[in-house]
Design an enzyme around this catalytic site. Structure first.
Site, PDB file in Angstrom:
ATOM      1  N   HIS A   1      82.730   5.268 -18.226  1.00 41.09           N
ATOM      2  CA  HIS A   1      82.748   3.821 -18.530  1.00 41.09           C
ATOM      3  C   HIS A   1      83.786   3.394 -19.522  1.00 41.09           C
ATOM      4  CE1 HIS A   1      80.442   0.240 -19.267  1.00 41.09           C
ATOM      5  NE2 HIS A   1      81.138  -0.326 -18.175  1.00 41.09           N
TER       6      HIS A   1
ATOM      7  N   GLU B   1      86.783   4.307 -15.980  1.00 41.72           N
ATOM      8  CA  GLU B   1      87.162   3.132 -15.419  1.00 41.72           C
ATOM      9  C   GLU B   1      87.511   2.311 -16.844  1.00 41.72           C
ATOM     10  OE1 GLU B   1      84.948  -1.111 -16.132  1.00 41.72           O
ATOM     11  OE2 GLU B   1      84.832   0.432 -17.181  1.00 41.72           O
TER      12      GLU B   1
ATOM     13  N   ASP C   1      88.697  -1.901 -18.395  1.00 42.24           N
ATOM     14  CA  ASP C   1      88.814  -3.385 -18.438  1.00 42.24           C
ATOM     15  C   ASP C   1      90.254  -3.999 -18.868  1.00 42.24           C
ATOM     16  OD1 ASP C   1      85.998  -3.672 -17.972  1.00 42.24           O
ATOM     17  OD2 ASP C   1      85.720  -2.849 -20.086  1.00 42.24           O
TER      18      ASP C   1
ATOM     19  N   HIS D   1      87.912  -5.607 -23.210  1.00 40.40           N
ATOM     20  CA  HIS D   1      86.619  -5.794 -22.599  1.00 40.40           C
ATOM     21  C   HIS D   1      86.362  -7.466 -22.970  1.00 40.40           C
ATOM     22  CE1 HIS D   1      82.309  -6.679 -21.851  1.00 40.40           C
ATOM     23  NE2 HIS D   1      82.479  -5.665 -20.792  1.00 40.40           N
TER      24      HIS D   1
ATOM     25  N   GLU E   1      89.287  -2.117 -13.916  1.00 44.37           N
ATOM     26  CA  GLU E   1      88.833  -3.525 -13.773  1.00 44.37           C
ATOM     27  C   GLU E   1      89.297  -4.898 -14.318  1.00 44.37           C
ATOM     28  OE1 GLU E   1      84.620  -4.115 -15.566  1.00 44.37           O
ATOM     29  OE2 GLU E   1      84.889  -6.017 -15.265  1.00 44.37           O
TER      30      GLU E   1
HETATM   31  O1  G3P Z   1      83.110  -1.747 -13.491  1.00 41.37           O
HETATM   32  C1  G3P Z   1      81.833  -1.555 -14.140  1.00 41.37           C
HETATM   33  C2  G3P Z   1      81.552  -2.290 -15.298  1.00 41.37           C
HETATM   34  O2  G3P Z   1      82.204  -1.557 -16.241  1.00 41.37           O
HETATM   35  C3  G3P Z   1      81.379  -3.644 -15.271  1.00 41.37           C
HETATM   36  O3  G3P Z   1      80.707  -4.137 -16.624  1.00 41.37           O
HETATM   37  O4  G3P Z   1      80.860  -5.372 -18.553  1.00 41.37           O
HETATM   38  O5  G3P Z   1      80.979  -3.005 -18.448  1.00 41.37           O
HETATM   39  O6  G3P Z   1      82.968  -4.245 -17.663  1.00 41.37           O
HETATM   40  P1  G3P Z   1      81.312  -4.054 -18.013  1.00 41.37           P
HETATM   41 MG    MG Z   2      84.252  -2.876 -16.795  1.00 41.05          MG
END
Ligand code: G3P
Ligand code: MG
Length: 239
Positions: free
Chosen positions: A9, A36, A38, A51, A111
């Protein structure tokens, strides 16, 4: 759609500064197959890994990401706040991150994280840059508008719809965006929603799962993948 079971993550999870190239390298060294991160637009329209809409939590900068050009963002330190050992870690562009993923053989879940009001342009820009990348990737977003814009820009890229709790109209949202999978919060997942998604045949990936026993329970229930801040809890052969 094939998912890596364990997805680091925000690049490397809690073990490295989030959304950085250092995180990608650490994830690869741990044996992760998937990551993953952002992506948001800088003021000059360049997609960068970030993020929050503001810089203070993760970087040495101040103010809004959407009001700073990518050249200035690149000179901020996105590592120091995580730990001084990671000082002088830049805010990467999406292009840099995707090149690194391709070089490391990492599958990337990009993302799309638009600043409020920038849903369409962020979806378009992320899809345009992602379409030029060589590695395997998947786009996702909480924003149907961003995901639809990404589909209009590069329909060939696979997409997943992101939810906190899976809403009653999830099928409509999937149809609207042409998504082929769902990502949802593990915490908010109900047995009823899980059953409905399983019956539909769409893969489901859950965030953020930081205990092995929780991941094992989700896998046993038919969840395809988990996003974790703790990829170090798994041996590389298990990922
Ligand atoms: O993509 C899964 C997760 O990353 C979504 O929440 O806030 O960590 O971007 P966040
Ligand atoms: Mg995310």
């Amino acid at each position: 759609m094939i998912y890596p079971r364990i997805i680091a993550h925000r690049c490397g999870g809690a073990l490295a500064p989030e959304n950085t190239l250092a995180g990608l390298r650490l994830a690869a060294r741990l044996g992760c197959c998937g990551v993953e991160f952002d992506v948001m637009l800088a003021a000059d329209g360049v997609p960068v890994l970030m993020h929050d809409e503001t810089l203070e939590r993760t970087t040495t900068g101040r103010g809004r990401v959407a009001e700073m050009n990518s050249g200035l963002l690149a000179r901020l330190d996105a590592g120091y706040r995580h730990h001084p050992a990671f000082a002088v870690e830049p805010v990467p562009t999406l292009d840099e991150a995707l090149r690194e993923c391709a070089a490391l053989g990492l599958w990337a879940n990009v993302e799309i994280k638009p600043a409020v009001g920038q849903e369409t342009e962020t979806g378009q820009a992320v899809a345009r840059h992602a379409a030029a990348a060589t590695g395997k990737l998947l786009l996702s977003s909480f924003s149907s508008i961003a995901l639809r814009a990404a589909a209009d820009e590069a329909v060939q890229l696979p997409r997943a719809m992101l939810f906190d709790a899976i809403p009653a109209d999830w099928r409509e949202r999937i149809m609207e965006t042409g998504a082929r999978a769902l990502h949802s919060s593990a915490r908010a997942l109900t047995g009823e929603a899980l059953q409905a998604v399983r019956d539909s045949g769409f893969p489901l990936a859950c965030y953020t799962v930081n205990r092995r026993e929780d991941a094992d329970r989700l896998f046993a229930m038919g969840v395809s993948a988990v996003f974790t801040d703790r990829p170090d809890l798994w041996a590389s052969a298990e990922m």
